[in-house]
Structures are given as structure tokens and as C-alpha cells.
Design an enzyme around this catalytic site. Structure first.
Site, PDB file in Angstrom:
ATOM      1  N   GLU A   4      -7.582   2.497   2.382  1.00 53.71           N
ATOM      2  CA  GLU A   4      -7.175   2.234   1.006  1.00 53.71           C
ATOM      3  C   GLU A   4      -7.961   1.045   0.447  1.00 53.71           C
ATOM      4  O   GLU A   4      -8.098   0.029   1.099  1.00 53.71           O
ATOM      5  CB  GLU A   4      -5.664   1.932   0.971  1.00 53.71           C
ATOM      6  CG  GLU A   4      -5.125   1.711  -0.410  1.00 53.71           C
ATOM      7  CD  GLU A   4      -5.535   2.815  -1.375  1.00 53.71           C
ATOM      8  OE1 GLU A   4      -5.248   3.985  -1.109  1.00 53.71           O
ATOM      9  OE2 GLU A   4      -6.170   2.499  -2.412  1.00 53.71           O
ATOM     10  N   VAL A  63       0.823  -1.206   0.000  1.00 56.40           N
ATOM     11  CA  VAL A  63       0.000   0.000   0.000  1.00 56.40           C
ATOM     12  C   VAL A  63       0.865   1.266   0.000  1.00 56.40           C
ATOM     13  O   VAL A  63       0.636   2.195  -0.781  1.00 56.40           O
ATOM     14  CB  VAL A  63      -0.956  -0.006   1.216  1.00 56.40           C
ATOM     15  CG1 VAL A  63      -1.599   1.350   1.425  1.00 56.40           C
ATOM     16  CG2 VAL A  63      -2.029  -1.062   1.005  1.00 56.40           C
ATOM     17  N   THR A  67      -5.434  -0.412   7.330  1.00 62.24           N
ATOM     18  CA  THR A  67      -6.767  -0.844   7.748  1.00 62.24           C
ATOM     19  C   THR A  67      -6.753  -1.012   9.264  1.00 62.24           C
ATOM     20  O   THR A  67      -6.050  -1.875   9.788  1.00 62.24           O
ATOM     21  CB  THR A  67      -7.116  -2.182   7.061  1.00 62.24           C
ATOM     22  OG1 THR A  67      -7.045  -1.984   5.649  1.00 62.24           O
ATOM     23  CG2 THR A  67      -8.511  -2.653   7.454  1.00 62.24           C
ATOM     24  N   CYS A  88      -5.598  -9.320   3.204  1.00 64.99           N
ATOM     25  CA  CYS A  88      -6.688  -8.489   3.736  1.00 64.99           C
ATOM     26  C   CYS A  88      -7.916  -9.259   4.220  1.00 64.99           C
ATOM     27  O   CYS A  88      -8.280  -9.153   5.388  1.00 64.99           O
ATOM     28  CB  CYS A  88      -7.097  -7.460   2.690  1.00 64.99           C
ATOM     29  SG  CYS A  88      -5.788  -6.274   2.376  1.00 64.99           S
ATOM     30  N   ASN A 113     -14.508  -5.129   2.809  1.00 68.25           N
ATOM     31  CA  ASN A 113     -13.839  -6.431   2.718  1.00 68.25           C
ATOM     32  C   ASN A 113     -14.713  -7.557   3.250  1.00 68.25           C
ATOM     33  O   ASN A 113     -14.718  -8.664   2.701  1.00 68.25           O
ATOM     34  CB  ASN A 113     -12.496  -6.395   3.464  1.00 68.25           C
ATOM     35  CG  ASN A 113     -11.403  -5.783   2.602  1.00 68.25           C
ATOM     36  OD1 ASN A 113     -11.632  -5.490   1.427  1.00 68.25           O
ATOM     37  ND2 ASN A 113     -10.232  -5.585   3.159  1.00 68.25           N
ATOM     38  N   LYS A 122      -7.661 -11.505   7.511  1.00 65.33           N
ATOM     39  CA  LYS A 122      -7.365 -10.767   8.751  1.00 65.33           C
ATOM     40  C   LYS A 122      -8.447  -9.737   9.065  1.00 65.33           C
ATOM     41  O   LYS A 122      -8.775  -9.518  10.225  1.00 65.33           O
ATOM     42  CB  LYS A 122      -5.975 -10.146   8.684  1.00 65.33           C
ATOM     43  CG  LYS A 122      -5.892  -8.773   8.067  1.00 65.33           C
ATOM     44  CD  LYS A 122      -4.525  -8.142   8.287  1.00 65.33           C
ATOM     45  CE  LYS A 122      -4.314  -6.940   7.382  1.00 65.33           C
ATOM     46  NZ  LYS A 122      -5.307  -5.878   7.468  1.00 65.33           N
ATOM     47  N   GLY A 179     -14.454 -21.164  -5.703  1.00 65.21           N
ATOM     48  CA  GLY A 179     -13.060 -21.594  -5.825  1.00 65.21           C
ATOM     49  C   GLY A 179     -12.603 -22.355  -4.595  1.00 65.21           C
ATOM     50  O   GLY A 179     -13.425 -22.913  -3.843  1.00 65.21           O
ATOM     51  N   LYS A 199     -14.026   0.507   5.532  1.00 63.72           N
ATOM     52  CA  LYS A 199     -13.022  -0.404   4.966  1.00 63.72           C
ATOM     53  C   LYS A 199     -13.312  -1.851   5.364  1.00 63.72           C
ATOM     54  O   LYS A 199     -13.290  -2.767   4.533  1.00 63.72           O
ATOM     55  CB  LYS A 199     -11.625   0.028   5.439  1.00 63.72           C
ATOM     56  CG  LYS A 199     -10.519  -0.909   5.037  1.00 63.72           C
ATOM     57  CD  LYS A 199     -10.312  -0.973   3.536  1.00 63.72           C
ATOM     58  CE  LYS A 199      -9.461  -2.164   3.158  1.00 63.72           C
ATOM     59  NZ  LYS A 199      -9.248  -2.291   1.729  1.00 63.72           N
ATOM     60  N   LYS A 222      -3.721 -14.752  -5.548  1.00 66.53           N
ATOM     61  CA  LYS A 222      -4.512 -14.429  -6.730  1.00 66.53           C
ATOM     62  C   LYS A 222      -3.540 -14.042  -7.846  1.00 66.53           C
ATOM     63  O   LYS A 222      -2.336 -13.853  -7.573  1.00 66.53           O
ATOM     64  CB  LYS A 222      -5.520 -13.317  -6.455  1.00 66.53           C
ATOM     65  CG  LYS A 222      -4.894 -11.971  -6.160  1.00 66.53           C
ATOM     66  CD  LYS A 222      -5.984 -10.928  -6.102  1.00 66.53           C
ATOM     67  CE  LYS A 222      -5.442  -9.559  -5.800  1.00 66.53           C
ATOM     68  NZ  LYS A 222      -6.455  -8.539  -5.751  1.00 66.53           N
TER      69      LYS A 222
END
Ligand SMILES: NC(=O)c1ccc[n+]([C@@H]2O[C@H](COP(=O)([O-])OP(=O)(O)OC[C@H]3O[C@@H](n4cnc5c(N)ncnc54)[C@H](O)[C@@H]3O)[C@@H](O)[C@H]2O)c1
Length: 439
Positions: free
Chosen positions: A154, A11, A121, A266, A214, A269, A259, A210, A327
Site C-alpha cells: 500500500e 491502512v 509492508t 513508515c 519509502n 521502521k 525540516g 514498497k 505531519k
């Protein structure tokens, strides 16, 4: 503007570089001298598309600098971004020690007005803690220097981080004083020239936004994974179901891919930290999110389950594994499903040769010299001597392989596809057994 970014990780480095790109004078601080050395020598410590060239361009233009000197960093920026890690503590709550260390350094050394911006975060209430920490340090020095604290979470995605920062969907700024809001608006004006994307909220709402974002995305993934497991048992095809529901604009197509579990730095946690905040600070048991987390923990073993169901005893079996990063387009392996799968296979007595276009060095760092785990130089090299192929990350280069080659190389020959990359009919027509998720 003069900007300091504290923490030069995914970040911090992306934010600092993009802020330099639009003309600001940016100094990035890190406590890790190795990271700073790599950057000063013209390299970058992470893989992120487009970042290296942008770093080089801005360093050459004299707008982007790196340092390990806390004194220089505090002195430099009127705006001090805190972008350090907030890893989970043992109990799942976010560990605030790096954020508070950064705040302490600012309070200890600042001599003029600063806007301290939490970009990490952080749980609701952290801006208050940061404010108190800076104030405490100023008091110890017996000085009064004005400062503001802002929450500016972010939302960039690894793998598309530069693009996300340069063209954000939204910029959330939690602030309560006019001077700081004005500065943040000016800072972000270059990133939203075509329409206003900056949302000003109170500080706590910004912090919660934030986690809410997520948690929502993680929920969609776990929901689809559970439905995929169900579809498989019922004889339905989850990919058709996905199309069927995604076409409803109230649902949309994003983040509905079933998947082998979500990972990364992120979602795992942040879901944990939100559950913990709710329990500790509000006495609320977030039942949906606890289930999201539990479903994901189980889903990370779903490929192992399929492999064991297919082969029985795995002792002496050898697997080719495509994809290590959590990913595509990143080398980040934090909480990656590949780690769970590799551990499961090795524990069952199997061996693995893994390939990833960029994350092998990271896997080597994590696994060290683990017996039974090797790396291949290419997807095809990996198949040599393998019984079966397991796909864990949906890198583009895996999307259209030569199935005849795969069939010829594998002794079984079977593909366990944790990312549903292929049309089952097509793969099966090529003479392979194909075991995707939920189809
Ligand atoms: N990675 C992502 O995709 C992403 C996206 C959005 C938000 N976030 C959040 O941003 C924060 C940072 O994440 P990251 O992935 O960039 O972490 P990271 O681990 O890649 O980088 C953090 C950096 O901070 C440095 N650091 C720690 N303490 C320091 C200090 N006192 N002074 C200077 N440097 C210090 C570390 O050495 C490290 O280089 C986290 O809170 C994370 O949740 C991450």
C-alpha cells in the site's frame, strides 16, 4: 466481491472503506475490541480527512461491517487482505508475528478458495512464509483447499489516504498465478478507469518495491536536511537551493523540504527493516540508507541544538510548541520529531505547552501525566507565559499567524521553525528573532 480486511488500522480501515465505496461487500476484522466498538457506534478510531463520512455512508448502505470474530472474517471474503502492523523488532527487522498470526487463522478456518493478499509492508520473502503458514495449517487439518498468495503493498499517505486509495498513482500486484491476477485486476478496475495503473510483478519485486519507495523518499529528506545544515553554516539559503534544484525535472520538487527530521509509522521502521534484510539475507551493508537513518536521528535534535545555542541553560524556560503529529492532517505520532524535542526540552529542565489541532489526545496517551508538559486549546493560548515558540508540524493553520500577537506574548521573543513556514524577512520585520532550518 466479498472482501475481508484483517487489521483495521490506518491502512486496513481506509482500504476496506474505499473498497466498499465502489460496491464491494467488506468485513473488517480487528483483535482490538475497543476499535471495533468505536466503529460499530459510528465513530472512527483515527483522524483521517474524509474517512468518517465515507465509513458512515458505506455502513448505512450495508456494504461495510466490522467484527472481532476471526471465524466470521475468514468465512466472509474470497479476498483476505492482511493489513496488520509490522512494527520493528528489537533488532530493527520487521516483526512478522501479526502477519503470520493472521495467515495462521486463515489456514486454520478456510473452507473454500481464498486469495490471501499481503497489504502490510513486509520484507522480501514474506509471501512465501505466509503461503507455508497457511499450507501448514491446512495440513494439520488433513484438508486440501486451494489458495493463492499475493503481495499488494500500500502506498497511501496518511492525511491524504482516502484520496490516494481512490485515485492511486500505481497499484503494484505481485502474483504468480493467473486466477489471483485476474481477481486483483477486477478488484482494482474501479480505481483506474481512465488509464491502467496496475503493475503486475513477481511477488518478491512487489515486496521490495514498497521498501524501495519509502527508502528513496527518506533519502531525499535526509539529503536535504544535511544540505540545510551546511547552507546555514555557509550563509546560503536552503529554500533558494531547493527551488534551484527542484526545477530540474530529473529531480523535481517533491520531498525536498528540509525540516526537523522525518517520523511516522513508515519511513523510520521501513528504512531500518530494509537495512536489516540486506544485512541478514544478502550480506550487503546498505551504506546510503544507514547514513540516511543516522542523519535523521541527528536532525530530530536540530531544534534542541538551536534552542540551546540561543538560550544557553534551559532550566526554568518555558516553550510554546505548535504541532505534535508527525505531519499535518493526521493524529499519528509514531516516531514523531515532536516526541524527541519534548523529551530533550524536559530533560534540560524546561517546560512545554503544546498545541495540535488533532493529536493532543494521542500525546496524552503517549506522555500520560508528564511533569512540565501541558496542552493549549489554541495556538495563541499556547503562547501564554512562554519564552519562545517552536514549530514542529506544518499544519495549515500555522502558516499565517499574527506575528504581533506572537511578539507580544513571548518574553524572548523568538520563533524556532522546524518547517520553514515563513519568509524570514517578514518575520524579522515584525520584530521577532526567527531561526528556521538552513536559512
Ligand atoms: N500508516 C501508513 O501510512 C501506511 C502506509 C502504507 C503501508 N503501511 C503498512 O501497513 C501496515 C499496517 O499499518 P497501519 O499504520 O495501518 O497499522 P495500525 O497499527 O494502525 O493497524 C494495525 C491493526 O492491526 C490489528 N491487528 C494486529 N494483529 C491482528 C490480527 N491477527 N488480526 C486482526 N487484527 C490485527 C491491530 O489491532 C491494529 O488495529 C504496516 O505494515 C505498515 O507499514 C502503513
Amino acid at each position: 466481491m466479498k472482501i475481508t480486511v484483517v487489521g483495521t488500522g490506518y491502512v486496513g480501515l481506509v482500504s476496506g472503506t474505499c473498497l466498499a465505496e465502489v460496491g464491494n461487500d467488506v468485513l473488517c476484522l480487528d483483535v482490538d475490541p475497543e476499535k471495533i466498538r468505536i466503529l460499530e457506534e459510528g465513530g472512527i478510531p483515527i483522524y483521517e480527512p474524509g474517512l468518517q463520512e465515507m465509513v458512515r455512508r458505506n455502513v448505512a448502505a450495508g456494504r461495510l461491517h466490522f467484527t472481532t470474530s476471526i471465524e466470521k472474517a475468514v468465512d466472509h471474503g474470497t479476498i483476505q487482505f492482511i493489513a496488520v502492523g509490522t512494527p520493528p523488532d528489537e533488532d530493527g527487522s520487521a516483526d512478522m508475528k501479526y502477519v503470520l498470526a493472521a495467515a495462521r487463522n486463515i489456514g486454520r478456518l478456510m473452507t473454500d478458495y481464498k486469495v490471501v493478499v499481503d497489504k502490510s509492508t513486509v520484507p522480501v520473502g514474506t509471501a512465501d512464509l505466509v503461503r507455508a503458514t497457511v499450507a501448514e495449517e491446512l495440513k494439520k487439518r488433513g484438508t486440501e483447499v486451494p489458495f493463492s498468495v499475493v503481495s499488494n503493498p500500500e502506498f497511501l499517505k496518511e492525511g491524504a489516504a482516502v484520496e490516494d486509495f481512490m485515485r492511486p498513482d500505481r497499484i503494484v500486484v505481485g502474483a504468480e498465478d493467473e486466477q489471483a491476477i485476474l481477481l486483483m485486476k477486477a478488484l482494482y478496475a474501479p480505481f483506474q478507469r481512465n488509464h491502467e495503473r496496475l503493475i503486475v510483478t513477481d511477488v518478491k519485486s512487489a515486496e521490495l518495491t514498497k521498501y524501495a519507495a519509502n527508502a528513496m523518499l527518506a533519502t531525499r529528506i535526509s539529503f536535504m536536511n544535511e544540505l540545510a545544515n551546511l547552507a546555514e553554516k555557509l550563509g546560503a539559503d536552503i529554500e533558494m537551493v531547493r527551488q534551484g534544484i527542484g526545477s530540474d525535472p530529473r529531480i523535481g520538487y517533491h520531498f525536498l523540504y528540509p525540516g526537523c527530521g522525518y517520523g511516522g509509522s513508515c519511513f523510520p521502521k521501513d528504512v531500518k527493516a530494509l537495512i536489516k534484510t540486506a544485512a541478514d539475507k544478502a550480506g550487503i551493508d546498505l551504506k546510503v540508507l544507514s547514513a540516511v537513518e543516522e542523519a535523521n536521528d541527528l536532525q530530530k535534535h536540530v531544534l534542541t541544538g538551536k534552542i540551546k545555542a540561543h538560550f544557553g541553560d534551559l532550566k526554568g524556560k518555558h516553550f510554546a510548541l505548535w504541532g505534535l503529529a508527525f505531519k499535518p492532517n493526521t493524529d499519528d505520532m509514531r516516531d514523531a520529531p515532536s516526541r524527541t524535542l519534548i523529551a530533550d526540552l524536559l530533560a534540560a529542565g524546561a517546560t512545554v505547552t503544546a498545541y495540535d489541532p488533532v493529536a493532543v489526545h494521542e500525546a496524552q496517551r503517549i506522555f500520560g501525566a508528564t511533569e512540565g508538559l501541558r496542552y493549549g486549546d489554541s495556538p495563541t493560548a499556547c503562547l501564554e507565559g512562554a519564552d519562545a515558540l517552536v514549530i514542529v508540524t506544518e499544519w495549515k493553520e500555522f502558516r499565517s499567524p499574527d506575528f504581533d500577537v506572537i511578539k507580544a506574548k513571548l518574553s524572548a521573543p523568538v520563533i524556532f521553525d522546524g518547517r520553514n513556514l515563513y519568509d524570514p524577512k517578514f518575520v524579522r520585520a515584525a520584530g521577532l528573532t526567527y531561526l528556521p532550518i538552513g536559512r
